[in-house]
Design a protein around this motif. Structure first.
Motif, mmCIF file in Angstrom:
data_model
loop_
_atom_site.group_PDB
_atom_site.id
_atom_site.type_symbol
_atom_site.label_atom_id
_atom_site.label_comp_id
_atom_site.label_asym_id
_atom_site.label_seq_id
_atom_site.Cartn_x
_atom_site.Cartn_y
_atom_site.Cartn_z
ATOM 1 N N THR A 178 0.853 -1.189 0.000
ATOM 2 C CA THR A 178 0.000 0.000 0.000
ATOM 3 C C THR A 178 0.894 1.246 0.000
ATOM 4 O OG1 THR A 178 -0.102 0.060 2.423
ATOM 5 C CG2 THR A 178 -1.825 -1.191 1.267
ATOM 6 N N LYS A 179 0.299 2.399 -0.209
ATOM 7 C CA LYS A 179 1.080 3.639 -0.305
ATOM 8 C C LYS A 179 1.947 3.873 0.925
ATOM 9 C CE LYS A 179 0.807 8.529 -1.426
ATOM 10 N NZ LYS A 179 -0.021 9.674 -1.863
ATOM 11 N N ASN A 180 1.384 3.710 2.115
ATOM 12 C CA ASN A 180 2.156 3.895 3.344
ATOM 13 C C ASN A 180 2.855 2.619 3.800
ATOM 14 O OD1 ASN A 180 1.578 6.630 3.653
ATOM 15 N ND2 ASN A 180 -0.213 6.253 4.935
ATOM 16 N N GLY A 181 2.289 1.464 3.461
ATOM 17 C CA GLY A 181 2.876 0.201 3.881
ATOM 18 C C GLY A 181 3.027 0.124 5.391
ATOM 19 N N ILE A 182 4.223 -0.146 5.859
ATOM 20 C CA ILE A 182 4.475 -0.284 7.295
ATOM 21 C C ILE A 182 4.761 1.062 7.967
ATOM 22 C CG2 ILE A 182 5.296 -2.662 7.109
ATOM 23 C CD1 ILE A 182 8.168 -1.619 7.198
ATOM 24 N N TYR A 183 4.677 2.155 7.196
ATOM 25 C CA TYR A 183 4.984 3.483 7.714
ATOM 26 C C TYR A 183 3.713 4.310 7.917
ATOM 27 C CZ TYR A 183 9.297 1.735 5.657
ATOM 28 O OH TYR A 183 10.354 0.944 5.317
ATOM 29 N N SER A 184 3.861 5.478 8.498
ATOM 30 C CA SER A 184 2.735 6.403 8.648
ATOM 31 C C SER A 184 3.082 7.714 7.948
ATOM 32 C CB SER A 184 2.432 6.656 10.124
ATOM 33 O OG SER A 184 3.574 7.183 10.786
ATOM 34 N N GLN A 185 2.084 8.413 7.501
ATOM 35 C CA GLN A 185 2.296 9.674 6.793
ATOM 36 C C GLN A 185 3.066 10.657 7.667
ATOM 37 O OE1 GLN A 185 -0.850 10.728 4.307
ATOM 38 N NE2 GLN A 185 -0.327 12.892 4.133
ATOM 39 N N GLY A 186 4.112 11.270 7.085
ATOM 40 C CA GLY A 186 4.916 12.251 7.811
ATOM 41 C C GLY A 186 5.836 11.673 8.857
ATOM 42 N N CYS A 187 6.089 10.370 8.792
ATOM 43 C CA CYS A 187 6.911 9.710 9.821
ATOM 44 C C CYS A 187 8.372 10.148 9.785
ATOM 45 C CB CYS A 187 6.814 8.194 9.689
ATOM 46 S SG CYS A 187 7.494 7.534 8.142
ATOM 47 N N GLY A 188 8.804 10.683 8.651
ATOM 48 C CA GLY A 188 10.209 11.090 8.512
ATOM 49 C C GLY A 188 11.018 10.019 7.817
ATOM 50 N N LEU A 189 11.847 10.417 6.876
ATOM 51 C CA LEU A 189 12.627 9.441 6.101
ATOM 52 C C LEU A 189 13.592 8.658 6.974
ATOM 53 C CD1 LEU A 189 13.397 11.433 2.819
ATOM 54 C CD2 LEU A 189 11.614 9.715 3.223
ATOM 55 N N ASN A 190 13.972 9.230 8.100
ATOM 56 C CA ASN A 190 14.869 8.533 9.015
ATOM 57 C C ASN A 190 14.252 7.240 9.548
ATOM 58 O OD1 ASN A 190 17.447 8.574 10.297
ATOM 59 N ND2 ASN A 190 16.437 9.025 12.234
ATOM 60 N N PHE A 226 18.161 8.761 -4.391
ATOM 61 C CA PHE A 226 16.698 8.609 -4.242
ATOM 62 C C PHE A 226 16.007 9.487 -5.299
ATOM 63 C CE2 PHE A 226 13.150 8.760 -0.711
ATOM 64 C CZ PHE A 226 12.292 8.074 -1.564
ATOM 65 N N TYR A 227 16.219 9.143 -6.579
ATOM 66 C CA TYR A 227 15.671 9.922 -7.691
ATOM 67 C C TYR A 227 14.142 9.997 -7.692
ATOM 68 C CZ TYR A 227 20.135 10.897 -9.866
ATOM 69 O OH TYR A 227 21.387 11.395 -10.114
ATOM 70 N N PRO A 228 13.447 8.930 -7.282
ATOM 71 C CA PRO A 228 11.977 9.046 -7.239
ATOM 72 C C PRO A 228 11.505 10.180 -6.335
ATOM 73 C CG PRO A 228 12.625 6.745 -7.116
ATOM 74 C CD PRO A 228 13.894 7.552 -6.995
ATOM 75 N N LEU A 229 12.302 10.546 -5.328
ATOM 76 C CA LEU A 229 11.947 11.670 -4.459
ATOM 77 C C LEU A 229 12.454 12.989 -5.033
ATOM 78 C CD1 LEU A 229 10.932 12.918 -1.717
ATOM 79 C CD2 LEU A 229 13.287 12.612 -0.928
ATOM 80 N N HIS A 230 13.784 13.108 -5.186
ATOM 81 C CA HIS A 230 14.330 14.439 -5.473
ATOM 82 C C HIS A 230 14.171 14.886 -6.913
ATOM 83 C CE1 HIS A 230 18.062 12.871 -7.246
ATOM 84 N NE2 HIS A 230 18.373 12.242 -6.136
ATOM 85 N N HIS A 237 4.981 12.045 0.968
ATOM 86 C CA HIS A 237 4.056 11.817 2.090
ATOM 87 C C HIS A 237 4.750 11.209 3.299
ATOM 88 C CE1 HIS A 237 4.198 8.041 -0.131
ATOM 89 N NE2 HIS A 237 3.751 7.415 0.942
ATOM 90 N N LEU A 238 5.954 10.681 3.104
ATOM 91 C CA LEU A 238 6.700 10.080 4.215
ATOM 92 C C LEU A 238 7.617 11.082 4.911
ATOM 93 C CD1 LEU A 238 7.694 6.699 2.489
ATOM 94 C CD2 LEU A 238 5.831 7.076 4.134
ATOM 95 N N MET A 239 7.778 12.263 4.335
ATOM 96 C CA MET A 239 8.740 13.240 4.849
ATOM 97 C C MET A 239 8.196 14.028 6.042
ATOM 98 S SD MET A 239 10.054 14.727 1.188
ATOM 99 C CE MET A 239 11.162 15.932 1.888
ATOM 100 N N ASN A 240 9.130 14.461 6.923
ATOM 101 C CA ASN A 240 8.774 15.392 7.986
ATOM 102 C C ASN A 240 9.368 16.762 7.645
ATOM 103 O OD1 ASN A 240 11.511 15.275 8.678
ATOM 104 N ND2 ASN A 240 11.175 13.848 10.381
ATOM 105 N N GLU A 241 9.234 17.718 8.541
ATOM 106 C CA GLU A 241 9.669 19.093 8.242
ATOM 107 C C GLU A 241 11.182 19.188 8.033
ATOM 108 O OE1 GLU A 241 7.746 21.687 7.447
ATOM 109 O OE2 GLU A 241 6.160 20.168 7.587
ATOM 110 N N GLU A 242 11.954 18.469 8.831
ATOM 111 C CA GLU A 242 13.413 18.514 8.665
ATOM 112 C C GLU A 242 13.815 17.961 7.300
ATOM 113 O OE1 GLU A 242 17.593 17.241 10.901
ATOM 114 O OE2 GLU A 242 15.712 16.319 11.543
ATOM 115 N N ASP A 243 13.151 16.895 6.866
ATOM 116 C CA ASP A 243 13.412 16.332 5.536
ATOM 117 C C ASP A 243 13.180 17.386 4.454
ATOM 118 O OD1 ASP A 243 13.925 13.782 6.599
ATOM 119 O OD2 ASP A 243 11.827 13.155 6.381
#
Length: 289
Positions: A178-190, A226-230, A237-243
């Motif tokens: 799924t789009k988020n999979g095992i993560y949550s929206q805004g969880c941070g790339l870290n 990480f070309y799909p991102l940058h 949707h996985l990024m936080n503010e610091e990202d």
């Protein structure tokens, strides 16, 4: 670093650096479709990468290489060691790796003279490629180089040669597709597991050896492939503010990383003292690898 300083620097760099339109082979950069023997080998590389980069594989690699028990050496020793590495995933590069690193670093140094951390980041960003060498475990190319992407969530269609993901065991796993999979929206790339390769390995080396390189520099090292991102603008949707702040610097860096793969030869001995001074500033003399 403030938002205004980042935007001002980015604008200044855009005016100063004119990117060439063709790579060292006389073709457009990152052209994965043009017919050639090199392109066929690059496509085969991505077929293997997309099939084999799974959550299980990444977990295993992070545990193994996180030990940092392969070698003890300085940053510059690793730069010299990198000349033994060939990157089969790169359709643009046929120069020794040290030349690409210095081409990137010197181009950035010219346009951003006051950001010494960015010069050093450019020099060291690909050093993790040494994990393809026998003394570092001799990993296959698909586990070292190429574009990176998150595992544990759906493989976005912006990934180059996306069709080969259908043979990846995670593709059909309901926990991971799924789009988020095992993560949550805004969880941070870290908190996101990336496909295993030289980026994540070098980030581990930098972090665990106590480097004082700024957060933006460490972000560039970890996500420059990480070309799909940058480049495609996906997975935000996985990024936080610091990202989001650090991504601005990655956009600056990426232009130099990609387009400085040219035939301009850098005199290594001439520029070495400057980069040695930066290494001394931001790193211990010897590092665990």
């Amino acid at each position: 670093m403030s938002n205004s300083s980042i935007s001002n620097i980015a604008t200044e760099g855009d005016e100063a650096f004119l990117a060439p339109e063709m790579n060292a082979f006389g073709r457009q950069f990152r052209d994965y479709d043009v017919e050639s023997e090199r392109q066929k080998s690059v496509e085969e590389f991505y077929r293997l990468q997309h099939i084999n980069q799974t959550v299980d594989f990444v977990t295993k690699m992070r545990a193994e290489y996180g030990k940092l028990d392969k070698k003890v050496m300085s940053i510059w020793e690793c730069c010299e060691l990198l000349n033994e590495v060939v990157d089969e995933s790169d359709p643009d590069l046929d120069e020794p790796q040290i030349q690409h690193l210095l081409q990137s670093a010197e181009a950035i140094r010219k346009d951003y003279p006051n950001e010494d951390w960015l010069h050093l980041t450019a020099l060291i960003h690909d050093l993790g490629k040494v994990i393809t060498l026998p003394q570092f475990g001799g990993l296959p190319q698909w586990a070292v180089v190429g574009d990176t992407f998150p595992v544990g969530c759906a493989f976005d269609e912006s990934n180059v040669h996306h069709k080969y993901f259908m043979e990846n065991q995670d593709f059909h796993n309901k926990n991971y597709n799924t789009k988020n999979g095992i993560y949550s929206q805004g969880c941070g790339l870290n908190n996101v597991m990336m496909s295993w390769g030289h980026d994540d390995y070098m980030y581990m080396v930098v972090k665990e050896n106590g480097s004082t390189l700024p957060s933006a520099g460490q972000f560039i090292i970890r996500y420059h492939s990480f070309y799909p991102l940058h480049t495609a603008g996906e997975y935000t949707h996985l990024m936080n503010e610091e990202d989001k702040e650090n991504l601005k610097w990655l956009h600056v860096f990426n232009k130099y990383d990609l387009y400085s793969k040219s035939k301009v030869h850098i005199d290594v001995e001439k520029v070495k003292p400057y980069y040695m001074s930066l290494i001394k500033k931001y790193f211990p003399e010897n590092l665990r690898w």
